[in-house]
Design a protein around this motif. Sequence first.
Motif, PDB file in Angstrom:
ATOM      1  N   LEU A  70      -7.879 -11.236   1.985  1.00  0.00           N
ATOM      2  CA  LEU A  70      -7.378  -9.869   1.845  1.00  0.00           C
ATOM      3  C   LEU A  70      -8.267  -8.857   2.566  1.00  0.00           C
ATOM      4  O   LEU A  70      -7.777  -7.997   3.311  1.00  0.00           O
ATOM      5  N   THR A  71      -9.583  -8.954   2.380  1.00  0.00           N
ATOM      6  CA  THR A  71     -10.483  -7.993   3.034  1.00  0.00           C
ATOM      7  C   THR A  71     -10.439  -8.123   4.552  1.00  0.00           C
ATOM      8  O   THR A  71     -10.557  -7.130   5.271  1.00  0.00           O
ATOM      9  N   ALA A  72     -10.244  -9.353   5.044  1.00  0.00           N
ATOM     10  CA  ALA A  72     -10.125  -9.571   6.495  1.00  0.00           C
ATOM     11  C   ALA A  72      -8.871  -8.876   7.039  1.00  0.00           C
ATOM     12  O   ALA A  72      -8.896  -8.243   8.106  1.00  0.00           O
ATOM     13  N   ILE A  73      -7.773  -8.996   6.281  1.00  0.00           N
ATOM     14  CA  ILE A  73      -6.515  -8.362   6.707  1.00  0.00           C
ATOM     15  C   ILE A  73      -6.624  -6.837   6.628  1.00  0.00           C
ATOM     16  O   ILE A  73      -6.167  -6.117   7.526  1.00  0.00           O
ATOM     17  N   LEU A  74      -7.247  -6.347   5.561  1.00  0.00           N
ATOM     18  CA  LEU A  74      -7.428  -4.896   5.438  1.00  0.00           C
ATOM     19  C   LEU A  74      -8.266  -4.331   6.581  1.00  0.00           C
ATOM     20  O   LEU A  74      -7.982  -3.257   7.113  1.00  0.00           O
ATOM     21  N   LEU A  75      -9.292  -5.079   6.980  1.00  0.00           N
ATOM     22  CA  LEU A  75     -10.122  -4.658   8.110  1.00  0.00           C
ATOM     23  C   LEU A  75      -9.289  -4.609   9.386  1.00  0.00           C
ATOM     24  O   LEU A  75      -9.398  -3.668  10.187  1.00  0.00           O
ATOM     25  N   GLU A  76      -8.448  -5.608   9.572  1.00  0.00           N
ATOM     26  CA  GLU A  76      -7.588  -5.651  10.768  1.00  0.00           C
ATOM     27  C   GLU A  76      -6.629  -4.461  10.779  1.00  0.00           C
ATOM     28  O   GLU A  76      -6.412  -3.831  11.820  1.00  0.00           O
ATOM     29  N   LEU A  77      -6.068  -4.145   9.617  1.00  0.00           N
ATOM     30  CA  LEU A  77      -5.157  -3.001   9.517  1.00  0.00           C
ATOM     31  C   LEU A  77      -5.901  -1.681   9.744  1.00  0.00           C
ATOM     32  O   LEU A  77      -5.342  -0.737  10.326  1.00  0.00           O
ATOM     33  N   GLU A  78      -7.148  -1.620   9.299  1.00  0.00           N
ATOM     34  CA  GLU A  78      -7.975  -0.435   9.558  1.00  0.00           C
ATOM     35  C   GLU A  78      -8.200  -0.252  11.051  1.00  0.00           C
ATOM     36  O   GLU A  78      -8.104   0.854  11.593  1.00  0.00           O
ATOM     37  N   LEU A  79      -8.514  -1.352  11.732  1.00  0.00           N
ATOM     38  CA  LEU A  79      -8.772  -1.293  13.172  1.00  0.00           C
ATOM     39  C   LEU A  79      -7.527  -0.872  13.938  1.00  0.00           C
ATOM     40  O   LEU A  79      -7.618  -0.257  15.011  1.00  0.00           O
ATOM     41  N   LYS A  80      -6.355  -1.200  13.406  1.00  0.00           N
ATOM     42  CA  LYS A  80      -5.096  -0.797  14.044  1.00  0.00           C
ATOM     43  C   LYS A  80      -4.714   0.630  13.686  1.00  0.00           C
ATOM     44  O   LYS A  80      -3.705   1.153  14.176  1.00  0.00           O
ATOM     45  N   GLY A  81      -5.517   1.250  12.822  1.00  0.00           N
ATOM     46  CA  GLY A  81      -5.269   2.637  12.451  1.00  0.00           C
ATOM     47  C   GLY A  81      -4.162   2.827  11.436  1.00  0.00           C
ATOM     48  O   GLY A  81      -3.664   3.934  11.245  1.00  0.00           O
ATOM     49  N   LEU A  82      -3.769   1.733  10.750  1.00  0.00           N
ATOM     50  CA  LEU A  82      -2.670   1.806   9.792  1.00  0.00           C
ATOM     51  C   LEU A  82      -3.144   2.004   8.358  1.00  0.00           C
ATOM     52  O   LEU A  82      -2.377   2.456   7.500  1.00  0.00           O
ATOM     53  N   VAL A  83      -4.394   1.640   8.095  1.00  0.00           N
ATOM     54  CA  VAL A  83      -4.933   1.688   6.733  1.00  0.00           C
ATOM     55  C   VAL A  83      -6.298   2.361   6.780  1.00  0.00           C
ATOM     56  O   VAL A  83      -7.015   2.259   7.774  1.00  0.00           O
ATOM     57  N   ALA A 131      -5.657   2.911   1.265  1.00  0.00           N
ATOM     58  CA  ALA A 131      -4.374   3.615   1.306  1.00  0.00           C
ATOM     59  C   ALA A 131      -3.815   3.561   2.722  1.00  0.00           C
ATOM     60  O   ALA A 131      -4.566   3.308   3.680  1.00  0.00           O
ATOM     61  N   LYS A 132      -2.528   3.754   2.844  1.00  0.00           N
ATOM     62  CA  LYS A 132      -1.904   3.842   4.172  1.00  0.00           C
ATOM     63  C   LYS A 132      -2.419   5.090   4.884  1.00  0.00           C
ATOM     64  O   LYS A 132      -2.671   6.116   4.251  1.00  0.00           O
ATOM     65  N   ASN A 133      -2.545   4.980   6.195  1.00  0.00           N
ATOM     66  CA  ASN A 133      -2.879   6.143   6.993  1.00  0.00           C
ATOM     67  C   ASN A 133      -1.617   6.936   7.242  1.00  0.00           C
ATOM     68  O   ASN A 133      -0.526   6.384   7.237  1.00  0.00           O
ATOM     69  N   ASN A 134      -1.755   8.236   7.510  1.00  0.00           N
ATOM     70  CA  ASN A 134      -0.562   9.051   7.768  1.00  0.00           C
ATOM     71  C   ASN A 134       0.013   8.756   9.141  1.00  0.00           C
ATOM     72  O   ASN A 134      -0.642   8.733  10.112  1.00  0.00           O
ATOM     73  N   LEU A 190       0.830  -1.213   0.000  1.00  0.00           N
ATOM     74  CA  LEU A 190       0.000   0.000   0.000  1.00  0.00           C
ATOM     75  C   LEU A 190       0.858   1.255   0.000  1.00  0.00           C
ATOM     76  O   LEU A 190       2.045   1.216   0.335  1.00  0.00           O
ATOM     77  N   ASP A 191       0.240   2.342  -0.388  1.00  0.00           N
ATOM     78  CA  ASP A 191       0.931   3.629  -0.437  1.00  0.00           C
ATOM     79  C   ASP A 191      -0.022   4.687   0.110  1.00  0.00           C
ATOM     80  O   ASP A 191      -1.168   4.399   0.432  1.00  0.00           O
ATOM     81  N   LEU A 192       0.462   5.934   0.197  1.00  0.00           N
ATOM     82  CA  LEU A 192      -0.408   7.021   0.639  1.00  0.00           C
ATOM     83  C   LEU A 192      -1.462   7.345  -0.417  1.00  0.00           C
ATOM     84  O   LEU A 192      -2.503   7.912  -0.115  1.00  0.00           O
ATOM     85  N   GLN A 193      -1.163   6.990  -1.672  1.00  0.00           N
ATOM     86  CA  GLN A 193      -2.155   7.134  -2.730  1.00  0.00           C
ATOM     87  C   GLN A 193      -2.935   5.821  -2.817  1.00  0.00           C
ATOM     88  O   GLN A 193      -2.359   4.731  -2.781  1.00  0.00           O
ATOM     89  N   SER A 194      -4.249   5.914  -2.902  1.00  0.00           N
ATOM     90  CA  SER A 194      -5.095   4.723  -2.787  1.00  0.00           C
ATOM     91  C   SER A 194      -4.886   3.735  -3.935  1.00  0.00           C
ATOM     92  O   SER A 194      -4.524   4.108  -5.054  1.00  0.00           O
ATOM     93  N   LYS A 195      -5.146   2.439  -3.625  1.00  0.00           N
ATOM     94  CA  LYS A 195      -5.070   1.361  -4.613  1.00  0.00           C
ATOM     95  C   LYS A 195      -6.389   0.604  -4.638  1.00  0.00           C
ATOM     96  O   LYS A 195      -7.045   0.443  -3.601  1.00  0.00           O
ATOM     97  N   PHE A 196      -6.727   0.096  -5.813  1.00  0.00           N
ATOM     98  CA  PHE A 196      -7.951  -0.675  -6.005  1.00  0.00           C
ATOM     99  C   PHE A 196      -7.766  -2.067  -5.409  1.00  0.00           C
ATOM    100  O   PHE A 196      -6.695  -2.667  -5.494  1.00  0.00           O
ATOM    101  N   LEU A 197      -8.829  -2.587  -4.778  1.00  0.00           N
ATOM    102  CA  LEU A 197      -8.778  -3.876  -4.087  1.00  0.00           C
ATOM    103  C   LEU A 197      -8.254  -4.991  -4.994  1.00  0.00           C
ATOM    104  O   LEU A 197      -7.423  -5.808  -4.572  1.00  0.00           O
ATOM    105  N   GLU A 198      -8.726  -5.028  -6.208  1.00  0.00           N
ATOM    106  CA  GLU A 198      -8.313  -6.094  -7.125  1.00  0.00           C
ATOM    107  C   GLU A 198      -6.814  -6.018  -7.430  1.00  0.00           C
ATOM    108  O   GLU A 198      -6.133  -7.050  -7.525  1.00  0.00           O
ATOM    109  N   ASP A 199      -6.301  -4.799  -7.546  1.00  0.00           N
ATOM    110  CA  ASP A 199      -4.863  -4.623  -7.799  1.00  0.00           C
ATOM    111  C   ASP A 199      -4.034  -5.079  -6.602  1.00  0.00           C
ATOM    112  O   ASP A 199      -2.952  -5.669  -6.758  1.00  0.00           O
ATOM    113  N   ILE A 200      -4.547  -4.812  -5.398  1.00  0.00           N
ATOM    114  CA  ILE A 200      -3.850  -5.255  -4.185  1.00  0.00           C
ATOM    115  C   ILE A 200      -3.809  -6.791  -4.144  1.00  0.00           C
ATOM    116  O   ILE A 200      -2.764  -7.396  -3.861  1.00  0.00           O
ATOM    117  N   ALA A 201      -4.950  -7.416  -4.437  1.00  0.00           N
ATOM    118  CA  ALA A 201      -5.040  -8.888  -4.417  1.00  0.00           C
ATOM    119  C   ALA A 201      -4.049  -9.516  -5.391  1.00  0.00           C
ATOM    120  O   ALA A 201      -3.383 -10.508  -5.080  1.00  0.00           O
TER     121      ALA A 201
END
Length: 370
Positions: A345-358, A367-370, A324-335
Amino acid sequence: KAMQVLEISDQMMLFFLSEIPGFGAASIQRLYEKIKPLSRLLHIEEKELLEFEILRRDQIHALLLEQKNWLEIEERYQELIERKIAFVTPLEASYPDKLRQIHHPPMGLYVRGQLPKEEKKSVAIVGSRDASEYGISMAREYAKVLAENGVQIISGLAHGVDAAAHAGAIRFGLSFGVLGCGINIAYPKENYTLYEKMAKDGGGIISEYPLGTSPLGKNFPVRNRIISGLSDIVLVIEARERSGSLITVEHALEQGKEVFALPGRVSDPMSKGCNALIFQGASIATSPEVMMESLGILRDKKLQVQDNLQDLLATNEKRVYSCLDLQSKFLEDIATEVNMDFGELTAILLELELKGLVRQVSSHYYAKNN
């Protein structure tokens, strides 16, 4: 009555002059240099003012009108005290030394909170009001990293890059907003929370305009000399070819300040101003570290924010986070990039969101969080 006039300090007279409509720093400075003591202005006549050839006729008439309103001026000054707003002039030790060096320094600053600390380095971050997602992310990231390392962030509290820079800095250090309106006006209204927080958390809000002054377009190019003046370096994040940010750059160059510009795609209109600055000799803002080296900031260790975060993540989380980057990426491209099915992938992204990283920027874009 004449004795009472003579007892009025020059500081108070500078406040009196700053409150008169149509009086700018240049006019007030010329009056201060020519008329001693300034309190003479409270009983001076039109003929003598014309002989000085300092003021325009409309300014003279405005001054003569305000002579009769001295008590009202004193009430306005008392209102500042009640609102905990300071009025700082070049006659005081607390006035910023950096501003003493600029052309037509403000002869009075209205301040909520604090002024920038002289012993700390300062960077002005400016750019487009309608910045792209990339520009907003970069403004936040650069401000955050600089603030974490003790650099004060100066900007104009406008939409876009300014607000992003203040927001990026405010949790990690000191940020200062220079307004093109009265200091009692949060402009734009959407930035009210930032406006309040900056004044209360060690930073400050600064203006040379009296309370109640509307955010007129003509005020902003004038206030830009203060933004650059308070700074050691000016960083332009995104700017069109004819951007107000380039006025700040002109002031910075006149003041002998180094200018950095964030490079962008040559096809992007939002990057044309920055790319042109780099072509003309501005330093390239490839990272906050480059700017800190220019400021002469010594660090005991290299910044390893992203690496430290990744040490705390599980293997699959690292894989996703790394792509991931500070500029957003499409889910399919990440996969495709991490070779992972959508469910995992969506489960991991949710976990990263909850940690405040994504963060999920929009549907299926991350995208990555600042």
